[in-house]
Design a protein around this motif. Structure first.
Motif, PDB file in Angstrom:
ATOM      1  N   THR A 274       0.785  -1.124   0.008  1.00 61.37           N
ATOM      2  CA  THR A 274       0.091   0.084  -0.106  1.00 61.37           C
ATOM      3  C   THR A 274       0.681   1.298   0.216  1.00 61.37           C
ATOM      4  O   THR A 274       1.800   1.361   0.740  1.00 61.37           O
TER       5      THR A 274
ATOM      6  N   PRO B  75       0.799   5.777  -0.828  1.00 56.96           N
ATOM      7  CA  PRO B  75      -0.187   6.964  -1.092  1.00 56.96           C
ATOM      8  C   PRO B  75      -0.659   6.943  -2.657  1.00 56.96           C
ATOM      9  O   PRO B  75       0.220   6.480  -3.422  1.00 56.96           O
TER      10      PRO B  75
ATOM     11  N   ALA C  57      -7.167  15.932  -6.478  1.00 54.00           N
ATOM     12  CA  ALA C  57      -6.351  16.221  -5.451  1.00 54.00           C
ATOM     13  C   ALA C  57      -5.254  17.293  -6.341  1.00 54.00           C
ATOM     14  O   ALA C  57      -4.581  18.202  -5.382  1.00 54.00           O
TER      15      ALA C  57
ATOM     16  N   GLN D  27      -3.879  16.212   0.230  1.00 54.36           N
ATOM     17  CA  GLN D  27      -3.742  15.097   0.987  1.00 54.36           C
ATOM     18  C   GLN D  27      -4.165  13.717   0.323  1.00 54.36           C
ATOM     19  O   GLN D  27      -5.137  13.466   0.243  1.00 54.36           O
ATOM     20  N   PRO D  28      -3.243  12.775   0.019  1.00 54.99           N
ATOM     21  CA  PRO D  28      -3.670  11.663  -0.819  1.00 54.99           C
ATOM     22  C   PRO D  28      -4.140  10.502   0.197  1.00 54.99           C
ATOM     23  O   PRO D  28      -4.165  10.667   1.312  1.00 54.99           O
ATOM     24  N   GLY D  29      -5.046   9.674  -0.402  1.00 56.26           N
ATOM     25  CA  GLY D  29      -5.431   8.497   0.305  1.00 56.26           C
ATOM     26  C   GLY D  29      -4.450   7.397   0.139  1.00 56.26           C
ATOM     27  O   GLY D  29      -3.230   7.600  -0.198  1.00 56.26           O
ATOM     28  N   GLU D  30      -4.713   6.150   0.289  1.00 55.39           N
ATOM     29  CA  GLU D  30      -3.808   5.024   0.343  1.00 55.39           C
ATOM     30  C   GLU D  30      -4.500   3.628  -0.569  1.00 55.39           C
ATOM     31  O   GLU D  30      -5.708   3.748  -0.507  1.00 55.39           O
ATOM     32  N   ARG D  31      -3.682   3.284  -1.317  1.00 52.08           N
ATOM     33  CA  ARG D  31      -4.269   1.785  -1.873  1.00 52.08           C
ATOM     34  C   ARG D  31      -2.807   1.046  -2.454  1.00 52.08           C
ATOM     35  O   ARG D  31      -1.833   1.899  -2.772  1.00 52.08           O
TER      36      ARG D  31
ATOM     37  N   LYS E 284      -8.082  19.740   9.799  1.00 47.60           N
ATOM     38  CA  LYS E 284      -8.483  18.295  10.426  1.00 47.60           C
ATOM     39  C   LYS E 284      -9.076  18.712  11.836  1.00 47.60           C
ATOM     40  O   LYS E 284     -10.067  18.227  12.355  1.00 47.60           O
TER      41      LYS E 284
END
Length: 405
Positions: free
Chosen positions: A238, A240, A246, A256-260, A389
């Motif tokens: 996994t 970013p 984005a 801010q990136p996600g993850e996969r 946040k």
């Protein structure tokens, strides 16, 4: 704490109104017009640059936007745009809104506009909006449904205190955005001054040879950068992940990136420039420079519609500034081919775009000036993510009455 509830319409000072639609021959001059682009890009809309629309005095009287107006997305190709709420704030000249937007003007004796802006950004407010979203291909809301939804109605003094508390976060975020814009503008101006106008440090001391300063040469862009770089990564791990949304249309900052796990798509590392290659993302300006990766996680992946631009012999900051330069962007746009709505940049455009290769010493001087600028932008971006946040964690607690103010 339990707050009373009321139909949203009971807080209006006048009926809600849909925006204006005018044919193309009325566009290009006149008063500012707020479009869905502004609604997606900004929480507070007012002093930004916008498209312009010719309006009569009578039309302007009906469709004018003033500070404190709530603007709701009436229809959108993506579900999150339907009912999205923004606050008119900092209106600095006559401004109207287009037909895909609903304007709500509240009665200030019973409702604080900033409170209800935050209310419709909170989970409880978004749930109210989702309950009235309809449509298949195009999602939307109707003004008649919007006015009937039930909203919380805390005492006016409580509304004002909550709004002030949340405004503190957005004031700081706004200040950071302005600082980032100024920093980025300074880097781009320096790039143009040094590498387009050729007024770099010490230029007056160099002799000219064939209209170029000594030591400079004209090269195809593909000789200076790699647009299909190899990026080592572990399969199945996994990393970013950066989606198209984005990328900013105006700033180097990547959200801010996600993850996969990495499968297809672009792979990149710090200081690579990401350029959208598909219409309308390229025309709209979607471009960014990767600065968020760490030594522990030095690789990321992203949309299949990114072109990764990595330096071969030039500065990575030079690469980003070139990717933002109007001359290069127009060249890339002219190369686009494919079906309407799905046109993409022709990779050969990097072979046919001729640019100047500066000497290594000039690039080193350029880096010494602009690297701190890029680093400061990244610091401000991290601060903004932390502020966002904190605000978003506080928002539902304030809007549910869990925290008293």
């Amino acid at each position: 704490m339990t707050w009373t509830k009321a139909p949203f319409q009971s807080l209006f000072s006048e009926p809600s109104r849909n925006g204006v639609y005018k044919s193309r021959d009325h566009h290009g001059s006149g008063v500012k017009v707020i479009n869905m682009g502004e609604l997606f890009a900004h929480d507070r809309i007012g002093c930004q640059e916008m498209a312009r629309l010719q309006m009569t005095d009578q039309e302007l009287l009906k469709a004018a936007v003033v500070d404190g107006d709530l603007l709701f997305g009436r229809r959108s190709l993506v579900e999150e745009g339907a009912g999205r709420c923004a606050l008119a704030w900092g209106i600095d000249e006559p401004t109207v809104f287009e037909s895909s937007i609903i304007r709500v003007r509240l009665n200030r004796e019973v409702a604080t506009p900033a409170f209800y802006f935050y209310y419709f950004r909170s989970p409880v407010g978004r749930a109210r909006i989702r309950s009235i979203v309809g449509g298949a291909t195009v999602k939307g809301i109707r003004g008649s449904d919007l006015q009937r939804i039930e909203v919380d109605r805390p005492p006016l003094a409580v509304q004002e205190r909550i709004a002030r508390r949340l405004n503190c976060f957005d004031d700081l975020l706004g200040a950071n955005r302005r600082r980032i814009a100024l920093l980025e503008e300074s880097a781009r101006l320096l790039y143009r001054e040094w590498f387009v106008n050729l007024r770099f440090r010490g230029h007056e001391l160099l002799p000219m040879a064939q209209a170029l300063p000594a030591g400079w040469s004209r090269k195809p862009l593909s000789a200076l950068i790699d647009t299909g770089p190899k990026t080592l990564h572990e399969k199945g791990k996994t990393y970013p992940f950066v989606p198209m949304q984005a990328l900013s249309e105006t700033s180097m900052v990547i959200d801010q990136p996600g993850e996969r796990p990495i499968s297809g798509g672009a792979k990149f590392q710090n200081l690579d420039t990401l350029l959208a290659r598909i219409t309308p993302c390229l025309e709209n300006g979607k471009t960014g420079i990767v600065q968020f990766l760490s030594d522990d996680v030095p690789v990321a992946s992203g949309s299949t519609e990114f072109i990764v631009m990595r330096s071969k012999v030039v500065s990575p900051y030079w690469v980003y500034c070139l990717a933002r330069d109007l001359s290069f962007r127009e060249h890339a746009i002219r190369s686009m081919a494919g079906a309407d709505g799905r046109q993409r940049v022709n990779p050969k455009c990097f072979d046919t775009y001729m640019t100047l290769q500066p000497p290594a010493l000039i690039l080193k001087d350029f880096d010494a000036v602009v690297e701190p600028i890029f680093q400061q932008v990244q610091v401000l971006a991290r601060q903004s993510r932390a502020l966002t946040k904190a605000r978003d964690e506080l928002l539902p607690k304030l809007m549910s009455g869990a925290i008293r103010v």
